[in-house]
Design a protein around this motif. Structure first.
Motif, PDB file in Angstrom:
ATOM      1  N   VAL A 102       0.858  -1.179   0.000  1.00 52.39           N
ATOM      2  CA  VAL A 102       0.000   0.000   0.000  1.00 52.39           C
ATOM      3  C   VAL A 102       0.897   1.233   0.000  1.00 52.39           C
ATOM      4  O   VAL A 102       2.035   1.194   0.467  1.00 52.39           O
ATOM      5  CB  VAL A 102      -0.957   0.030   1.207  1.00 52.39           C
ATOM      6  N   ALA A 103       0.370   2.337  -0.532  1.00 52.52           N
ATOM      7  CA  ALA A 103       1.157   3.565  -0.603  1.00 52.52           C
ATOM      8  C   ALA A 103       0.230   4.771  -0.636  1.00 52.52           C
ATOM      9  O   ALA A 103      -0.943   4.669  -1.007  1.00 52.52           O
ATOM     10  CB  ALA A 103       2.054   3.553  -1.846  1.00 52.52           C
ATOM     11  N   THR A 104       0.768   5.920  -0.251  1.00 57.05           N
ATOM     12  CA  THR A 104       0.031   7.168  -0.340  1.00 57.05           C
ATOM     13  C   THR A 104      -0.061   7.592  -1.796  1.00 57.05           C
ATOM     14  O   THR A 104       0.951   7.621  -2.504  1.00 57.05           O
ATOM     15  CB  THR A 104       0.745   8.271   0.464  1.00 57.05           C
ATOM     16  N   ASP A 105      -1.257   7.916  -2.261  1.00 56.71           N
ATOM     17  CA  ASP A 105      -1.466   8.415  -3.623  1.00 56.71           C
ATOM     18  C   ASP A 105      -1.218   9.921  -3.588  1.00 56.71           C
ATOM     19  O   ASP A 105      -2.099  10.704  -3.221  1.00 56.71           O
ATOM     20  CB  ASP A 105      -2.896   8.098  -4.076  1.00 56.71           C
ATOM     21  N   MET A 106      -0.012  10.321  -3.988  1.00 58.86           N
ATOM     22  CA  MET A 106       0.396  11.705  -3.744  1.00 58.86           C
ATOM     23  C   MET A 106       1.478  12.123  -4.728  1.00 58.86           C
ATOM     24  O   MET A 106       2.431  11.371  -4.979  1.00 58.86           O
ATOM     25  CB  MET A 106       0.907  11.830  -2.300  1.00 58.86           C
ATOM     26  N   ASN A 107       1.343  13.311  -5.285  1.00 59.62           N
ATOM     27  CA  ASN A 107       2.310  13.847  -6.238  1.00 59.62           C
ATOM     28  C   ASN A 107       2.548  15.315  -5.895  1.00 59.62           C
ATOM     29  O   ASN A 107       1.799  16.199  -6.311  1.00 59.62           O
ATOM     30  CB  ASN A 107       1.758  13.700  -7.661  1.00 59.62           C
ATOM     31  N   THR A 108       3.592  15.556  -5.106  1.00 58.34           N
ATOM     32  CA  THR A 108       3.846  16.920  -4.645  1.00 58.34           C
ATOM     33  C   THR A 108       4.359  17.822  -5.762  1.00 58.34           C
ATOM     34  O   THR A 108       4.168  19.040  -5.717  1.00 58.34           O
ATOM     35  CB  THR A 108       4.852  16.925  -3.486  1.00 58.34           C
ATOM     36  N   GLU A 109       5.018  17.246  -6.761  1.00 59.58           N
ATOM     37  CA  GLU A 109       5.498  18.060  -7.877  1.00 59.58           C
ATOM     38  C   GLU A 109       4.345  18.678  -8.647  1.00 59.58           C
ATOM     39  O   GLU A 109       4.412  19.820  -9.100  1.00 59.58           O
ATOM     40  CB  GLU A 109       6.341  17.205  -8.822  1.00 59.58           C
ATOM     41  N   LYS A 110       3.281  17.916  -8.793  1.00 58.12           N
ATOM     42  CA  LYS A 110       2.146  18.366  -9.596  1.00 58.12           C
ATOM     43  C   LYS A 110       1.083  19.081  -8.777  1.00 58.12           C
ATOM     44  O   LYS A 110       0.485  20.067  -9.232  1.00 58.12           O
ATOM     45  CB  LYS A 110       1.532  17.168 -10.312  1.00 58.12           C
TER      46      LYS A 110
END
Length: 330
Positions: A102-110
């Motif tokens: 499992v992982a955090t669905d996250m894109n800080t660049e975008k």
């Protein structure tokens, strides 16, 4: 043993390796138990293009080498709703041959630092090919339509009901991050129960980056506080989903701010490794403990040819390590 199987020197060596001391996993080919002889480190790097899942291997739990030249092993564009993932957690299933991540669905660049309301669930039987599903908590459960953080999910098996429990931190508005849990459905493609709060911090303060370890019949919840200490504390319970009592002391062995705590047991001996990210310094620290009360820094034993951010380590077999190396050479 098959009467057609020839006993050769190579086979003898292989059988000796499989009888080594350590944890064991079920073999899909023979049905025999195989010892854990290596470690798989699952992590992200956090720099530009770093919000993707990467793998590294170790034979001793201290010295890790990145696979695939420290490049992603799973394309987040194909698995997440944002095009990025952080905080990957990996575990072996109760059957010994199925793996869950499992992982955090996250894109800080975008998208910057939120809002983030989804997690990614992945399932595999060989550590190479993964089925994935996005679970958007705010859209799935009306009670949580206003949340703006779904961070650092992890999975643990609940033997009392034969289900996999996912737990993570979640926040409403500008309130405190709190750790919730829900059970995954049978095919690990979604959540089948409404999230409930798992841990109640006495002062009502924020808790993130939870990691539960079952040791000697008790559940130890490692988590990061978001108060002035910004450190790692432990809460303990005899039950998986309730009754956690906090031990009011920090267990990190540094004055630096830390996050992303993760614990794994060494394949030999009674010791565990507690590792965490000294994120203000760009460093990772390893500590060793046998009782979860005393932690010894062992950084002088550790080497990595990569810089991880918030990862997890899982014991694996020689056969599994070989398959990973064939797929993504070191």
């Amino acid at each position: 043993m098959s009467k057609n199987l020839k006993i050769t020197p190579c086979l003898i060596v292989a059988l000796m390796l499989l009888s080594a001391i350590g944890g064991k996993a079920q073999s899909k080919v023979t049905g025999a138990k195989q010892p854990y002889s290596a470690y798989l480190f699952t992590y992200f790097t956090g720099d530009k293009g770093g919000e993707a899942i990467r793998f590294a291997l170790s034979s001793d739990g201290y010295n890790f080498k990145a696979l695939n030249n420290n490049q992603p092993v799973i394309n987040p564009a194909n698995t997440s709703s944002t095009g990025g993932v952080r905080d990957p957690h990996i575990m072996r299933g109760a059957d010994g041959r199925t793996f869950f991540m499992v992982a955090t669905d996250m894109n800080t660049e975008k998208y910057g630092w939120g809002p983030d309301s989804a997690m990614v669930l992945l399932k595999s039987t060989d550590l190479v090919h993964w089925q994935s599903h996005v679970v958007n908590v705010s859209k799935t459960f009306k009670e949580f339509a206003e949340i703006n953080r779904v961070w650092a999910p992890q999975t643990i098996y609940d033997p009392s009901i034969n289900k996999y429990m996912i737990y993570w931190s979640m926040r409403f508005g500008t309130g405190a991050d709190k750790i919730y849990y829900a059970y995954a459905n049978k095919d690990f493609s979604g959540l089948e129960t409404v999230p409930k709060q798992l841990f109640f911090k006495p002062d009502g303060g924020s808790c993130i980056d939870g990691d539960i370890v079952l040791k000697d019949g008790r559940y130890y919840l490692f988590f990061k506080t978001e108060d002035k200490g910004k450190g790692i504390k432990i809460a303990v319970s005899d039950q998986l989903t309730q009754g956690y009592m906090m031990i009011d002391k920090y267990v990190q062995q540094t004055k630096s701010w830390v996050e992303g705590a993760s614990v794994f047991k060494l394949n030999t001996g009674p010791d565990y490794i507690l590792m965490y990210d000294r994120y203000t310094e760009g460093k990772y620290q390893f500590t060793r403990s046998h009782d979860f009360e005393n932690f010894e820094v062992v950084d002088d034993l550790v080497s990595m040819d990569f810089h991880p951010r918030h990862g997890t380590v899982m014991p694996i077999t020689t056969r599994e390590a070989a398959a990973l190396t064939r797929q993504w050479p070191k």
